[in-house]
Design a protein around this motif. Structure first.
Motif, PDB file in Angstrom:
ATOM      1  N   VAL A 154      21.942  68.241 -21.886  1.00 33.91           N
ATOM      2  CA  VAL A 154      22.412  67.670 -23.158  1.00 33.91           C
ATOM      3  C   VAL A 154      23.880  67.289 -23.053  1.00 33.91           C
ATOM      4  O   VAL A 154      24.295  66.218 -23.508  1.00 33.91           O
ATOM      5  N   GLU A 155      24.668  68.148 -22.450  1.00 37.84           N
ATOM      6  CA  GLU A 155      26.093  67.856 -22.258  1.00 37.84           C
ATOM      7  C   GLU A 155      26.286  66.582 -21.438  1.00 37.84           C
ATOM      8  O   GLU A 155      27.208  65.801 -21.684  1.00 37.84           O
ATOM      9  N   GLN A 156      25.392  66.342 -20.465  1.00 41.16           N
ATOM     10  CA  GLN A 156      25.506  65.155 -19.608  1.00 41.16           C
ATOM     11  C   GLN A 156      25.233  63.850 -20.361  1.00 41.16           C
ATOM     12  O   GLN A 156      25.823  62.823 -20.053  1.00 41.16           O
ATOM     13  N   VAL A 157      24.316  63.894 -21.335  1.00 41.28           N
ATOM     14  CA  VAL A 157      23.874  62.638 -21.961  1.00 41.28           C
ATOM     15  C   VAL A 157      24.442  62.406 -23.352  1.00 41.28           C
ATOM     16  O   VAL A 157      24.362  61.282 -23.875  1.00 41.28           O
ATOM     17  N   SER A 158      25.024  63.409 -23.977  1.00 42.51           N
ATOM     18  CA  SER A 158      25.559  63.237 -25.329  1.00 42.51           C
ATOM     19  C   SER A 158      26.865  62.455 -25.307  1.00 42.51           C
ATOM     20  O   SER A 158      27.621  62.496 -24.325  1.00 42.51           O
ATOM     21  N   THR A 159      27.144  61.746 -26.388  1.00 45.90           N
ATOM     22  CA  THR A 159      28.435  61.081 -26.512  1.00 45.90           C
ATOM     23  C   THR A 159      29.541  62.129 -26.558  1.00 45.90           C
ATOM     24  O   THR A 159      29.321  63.259 -27.012  1.00 45.90           O
ATOM     25  N   THR A 160      30.725  61.783 -26.089  1.00 42.85           N
ATOM     26  CA  THR A 160      31.847  62.729 -26.103  1.00 42.85           C
ATOM     27  C   THR A 160      32.724  62.555 -27.334  1.00 42.85           C
ATOM     28  O   THR A 160      33.495  63.443 -27.684  1.00 42.85           O
ATOM     29  N   LYS A 161      32.603  61.397 -27.990  1.00 43.52           N
ATOM     30  CA  LYS A 161      33.407  61.124 -29.192  1.00 43.52           C
ATOM     31  C   LYS A 161      32.521  60.504 -30.273  1.00 43.52           C
ATOM     32  O   LYS A 161      31.592  59.765 -29.969  1.00 43.52           O
TER      33      LYS A 161
END
Length: 363
Positions: A154-161
């Motif tokens: 999930v951390e890899q594919v989620s937007t960061t902002k």
């Protein structure tokens, strides 16, 4: 050029390489859809997985610029019986081989995909590696057996902002656990003002955006690897209407005291029948998940089952008995797949409108 698929149980399939020249490992799964390979390849829920397509001829209509579910695919590999070199479709801009080369995704064709699928159905999903013919099989098998599944998909594919898709209607905060663009499109089609936020956004930060409703997106992996999402949902319940899809459905269940478990080989395809427990009506649905909500764990919670899978009886939909919140395990945005359940987005909009009316009446 030949390439081999090496599985953790020691099984080896040798076929013809296409796509990227690199080697890649991942969880080997299968999808039974006859169409929709472009959406499958670009679905973030396949992060870390090598996808086997059971339909024998893939790539007939090529790759076009309109049917992507994300800009940067995160699938680790593609396995097919045969890939078309010369597609036939007026929107096509390239073939599958070219697309995979551009994205650094290896492919394998010419193997017995029926045998591989039956192997997965019998033993469950297996870790595997798309490797060169020079790779040492025993060494690869040993490494695969000793390598745990990743927990940070999930951390890899989620937007960061956070970012916004402006609309003049109801404001929806869409939590990105591996968001398919089809979900955002359905909200935009209903004139919603959509604000997409990262997976680790807190309930306080969500409420600060003054939403009329919150949507929990699909995403990859084990829902228990996303404790931030579980805690956020716990604090949001009763504050605003909530609608969850796929991983969002599982996070909702965990937040309400239920439990989830890994399935033997999951549901991945565009023809899964789901029964509405209130009406008895059956919808054909698009699905992509390897975990499910344990029905027995719902006892003692304030959750009620709204939908069940016809094929195996697993939980496909839930609603909260006290709060304005409901979820489904399948994909009502139908990308790819049937549009039978698209009406769930209208149900969500109605829930938000009714909530606003109730707030105004008590103001």
């Amino acid at each position: 050029m030949k390439r081999q698929l090496i599985l953790e149980d020691g099984t080896v399939f040798v076929g013809k390489a296409f796509g990227s020249e690199g080697e890649q490992e991942g969880e080997v799964v299968f999808n039974t859809g006859m169409t929709g390979y472009q959406e499958i390849l670009s679905d973030p829920s396949y992060c870390g997985q090598i996808v086997t397509l059971t339909y024998p001829l893939i790539g007939n209509y090529g790759i076009n610029p309109d049917d992507f579910e994300t800009i940067t695919p995160s699938v680790h590999g593609l396995i097919v019986k045969e890939v078309a070199d010369i597609p036939s479709y007026w929107r096509s801009e390239k073939n599958v081989d070219t697309f995979l080369k551009e994205q650094g995704i290896p492919g394998l064709q010419g193997i017995d995909t029926r045998k591989l699928t039956r192997l997965i159905r019998k033993h469950g999903t297996l870790k595997g590696q798309l490797a060169s013919m020079e790779s040492n099989v025993e060494a690869v098998v040993k490494r695969l057996r000793n390598t745990p599944f990743p927990k940070n998909q999930v951390e890899q594919v989620s937007t960061t902002k956070p970012y916004r898709s402006p609309g003049r209607g109801l404001r929806v905060v869409l939590v990105d656990y591996g968001l398919k663009l089809g979900i955002a499109r359905e909200l935009t089609n209903r004139n919603c003002d959509v604000i997409v936020v990262p997976y680790n956004t807190t309930a306080e930060e969500v409420l600060r955006l003054n939403p009329d409703g919150v949507m929990l997106s699909n995403g990859p992996g084990d829902p228990k690897d996303v404790p931030e999402g579980i805690e956020m949902v716990k604090q949001l319940l009763g504050q605003v209407p909530v609608f969850g899809i796929c991983l969002g459905h599982q996070l909702f269940a965990l937040a309400c005291g239920a439990n989830t478990e890994k399935m033997k080989f999951g549901h991945r395809g565009s023809n899964h029948p789901v029964k509405n427990m209130d009406t008895g009506k059956v919808d054909m649905t698009s699905q992509n998940h390897g975990y499910t909500v344990k029905e027995s764990s719902l006892q003692g919670t304030r959750l009620a089952i709204t939908h069940k899978a016809v094929n195996d009886g697993t939980v496909e939909g839930l609603k909260h008995l006290d709060y304005n919140a409901f979820t489904v395990q399948y994909h009502p945005e139908a990308s790819p797949g049937p549009e039978d359940s698209n009406k769930l987005f209208d149900q969500f909009v109605t829930a938000m409108i009714n909530e606003k009316k109730e707030v105004l009446q008590h103001a």
